[in-house]
Design a protein around this motif. Structure first.
Motif, mmCIF file in Angstrom:
data_model
loop_
_atom_site.group_PDB
_atom_site.id
_atom_site.type_symbol
_atom_site.label_atom_id
_atom_site.label_comp_id
_atom_site.label_asym_id
_atom_site.label_seq_id
_atom_site.Cartn_x
_atom_site.Cartn_y
_atom_site.Cartn_z
ATOM 1 N N ALA A 48 49.099 43.654 35.632
ATOM 2 C CA ALA A 48 49.589 43.561 34.255
ATOM 3 C C ALA A 48 49.469 44.908 33.553
ATOM 4 N N THR A 49 48.483 45.701 33.957
ATOM 5 C CA THR A 49 48.324 47.049 33.417
ATOM 6 C C THR A 49 49.322 48.015 34.050
ATOM 7 N N MET B 30 42.353 50.875 35.345
ATOM 8 C CA MET B 30 42.920 51.353 36.593
ATOM 9 C C MET B 30 41.828 51.682 37.608
ATOM 10 N N ASN B 31 41.287 50.674 38.245
ATOM 11 C CA ASN B 31 40.292 50.921 39.283
ATOM 12 C C ASN B 31 40.240 49.745 40.244
ATOM 13 N N MET B 32 39.682 49.993 41.416
ATOM 14 C CA MET B 32 39.651 48.998 42.473
ATOM 15 C C MET B 32 38.732 47.830 42.142
ATOM 16 N N THR B 33 37.730 48.069 41.319
ATOM 17 C CA THR B 33 36.810 46.995 40.948
ATOM 18 C C THR B 33 37.553 45.882 40.217
ATOM 19 N N LEU B 34 38.387 46.262 39.249
ATOM 20 C CA LEU B 34 39.167 45.264 38.523
ATOM 21 C C LEU B 34 40.162 44.591 39.456
ATOM 22 N N ARG C 43 39.990 43.984 42.665
ATOM 23 C CA ARG C 43 39.325 42.992 43.520
ATOM 24 C C ARG C 43 38.959 41.735 42.735
ATOM 25 N N ALA C 44 38.538 41.935 41.485
ATOM 26 C CA ALA C 44 38.116 40.797 40.669
ATOM 27 C C ALA C 44 39.302 40.016 40.131
ATOM 28 N N ASP C 45 40.378 40.715 39.802
ATOM 29 C CA ASP C 45 41.508 40.048 39.148
ATOM 30 C C ASP C 45 42.799 40.830 39.399
ATOM 31 N N PRO C 46 43.435 40.656 40.575
ATOM 32 C CA PRO C 46 44.674 41.387 40.875
ATOM 33 C C PRO C 46 45.763 41.221 39.820
ATOM 34 N N PRO C 47 46.002 40.005 39.276
ATOM 35 C CA PRO C 47 47.042 39.879 38.247
ATOM 36 C C PRO C 47 46.767 40.749 37.018
ATOM 37 N N CYS D 174 52.415 42.000 50.667
ATOM 38 C CA CYS D 174 52.812 42.823 51.812
ATOM 39 C C CYS D 174 53.908 42.112 52.604
ATOM 40 N N PRO D 175 55.012 42.788 52.909
ATOM 41 C CA PRO D 175 56.111 42.158 53.653
ATOM 42 C C PRO D 175 55.762 41.853 55.104
ATOM 43 N N LEU D 176 54.681 42.429 55.612
ATOM 44 C CA LEU D 176 54.305 42.199 57.001
ATOM 45 C C LEU D 176 53.271 41.084 57.167
ATOM 46 N N CYS D 177 52.242 41.102 56.309
ATOM 47 C CA CYS D 177 51.164 40.131 56.506
ATOM 48 C C CYS D 177 50.937 39.195 55.324
ATOM 49 N N GLY D 178 51.612 39.444 54.207
ATOM 50 C CA GLY D 178 51.496 38.549 53.060
ATOM 51 C C GLY D 178 50.279 38.777 52.184
ATOM 52 N N THR D 179 49.487 39.804 52.477
ATOM 53 C CA THR D 179 48.304 40.105 51.670
ATOM 54 C C THR D 179 48.716 40.771 50.358
ATOM 55 N N ALA D 180 47.923 40.558 49.303
ATOM 56 C CA ALA D 180 48.222 41.177 48.012
ATOM 57 C C ALA D 180 48.240 42.691 48.140
#
Length: 261
Positions: free
Chosen positions: A68-69, A54-58, A60-64, A165-171
């Motif tokens: 999944a966590t 549970m951290n931003m580093t993971l 950025r590297a692998d959103p899926p 994101c429903p506005l811009c489509g970003t993850a």
């Protein structure tokens, strides 16, 4: 002057008379509802240490992989139901509201604030209105586009996909505070203020090892707030509390509120 320890009878009197009450809740209050803690992740991610998963580093590297966590927790929290302790705190808030209505000339002197370290939303579902979610909520995601950053509700039918994101489509990223991240400054400020100005503060189901939440109670004690702890086990805050009840959250609240059913 240091306030001496109190017994259950005196604690009941103080709780029944206090104009301002602050409550801090942790994972222990939701455990009877079947909510796993961050250290007990369900499913295939159970062997992944939360500080790694549970951290931003993971993310950025692998959103899926990050989702999944997170998704199993979201689904577990959606399926869970508020338990007796959640409902008792909602009743306590209603009692404070009733006192305010009964004393319109000093209505602003009455306040109930519930500060939670939990992300499950069970306090709100039990009816409590004044809830500060220090660590965010599992039921929302936040856009990672720096020019957008909109917060949006999760559609569980999309699991286990990465929500967009429903506005811009970003993850989107989970709408929770991950290990190593700072709390939302406004939430943190409001939470601290609630404790400093409370007449009575309840510390329920938390190990008191996560800061700054544990620090709110410590500072409130120094300002003269009566601290009452409900936890089956001793914590780092126990020595500062005027009364510690070694029982479950629901049992302790029933005893304090003198509720039999």
């Amino acid at each position: 002057m240091i306030q001496p320890p109190i017994d259950l009878s005196r604690a009941r009197e103080l709780l029944a008379q206090a104009p301002r009450i602050a409550v801090l809740t942790g994972a222990g209050i939701s455990k009877p509802s079947g909510i796993p803690t961050f250290r007990d992740a369900p499913g295939p991610q159970a062997n992944v240490k939360p500080i790694t998963a549970m951290n931003m580093t993971l993310f950025r590297a692998d959103p899926p992989a990050a989702w999944a966590t997170h998704w199993p927790r979201v689904l577990a929290m959606r399926a869970a139901q508020p338990n007796g302790a959640h409902h008792l705190l909602s009743r306590l808030e209603a009692q404070i509201d009733a006192r305010a209505v009964a004393h319109p000339e000093t209505r602003d002197a009455y306040e109930f604030t519930l500060v939670t370290q939990n992300i499950d939303g069970l306090h709100q579902r039990a009816g409590t209105r004044q809830v500060i979610e220090l660590h965010g909520t599992a039921h929302k995601a936040q856009c990672t586009n720096k020019t957008c950053k909109v917060s949006f509700e999760l559609d569980v039918s999309l699991a286990p996909a990465v929500p967009l994101c429903p506005l811009c489509g970003t993850a989107g990223r989970p709408g929770v505070v991950w290990f190593g991240e700072q709390l939302h400054p406004v939430r943190a400020r409001l939470a601290k203020s609630a404790f400093l100005y409370a007449h009575v503060a309840l510390i329920i189901g938390t190990s008191a090892q996560v800061y700054p939440a544990a620090g709110y109670a410590q500072e409130a004690r120094a300002w003269g707030t009566t601290l009452i702890e409900i936890n089956p086990e001793e914590t780092d805050l126990t020595r500062l509390c005027h009364l510690s009840l070694r029982v479950s959250a629901e049992e302790g609240l029933r005893a304090l509120m003198d509720v039999t059913r």
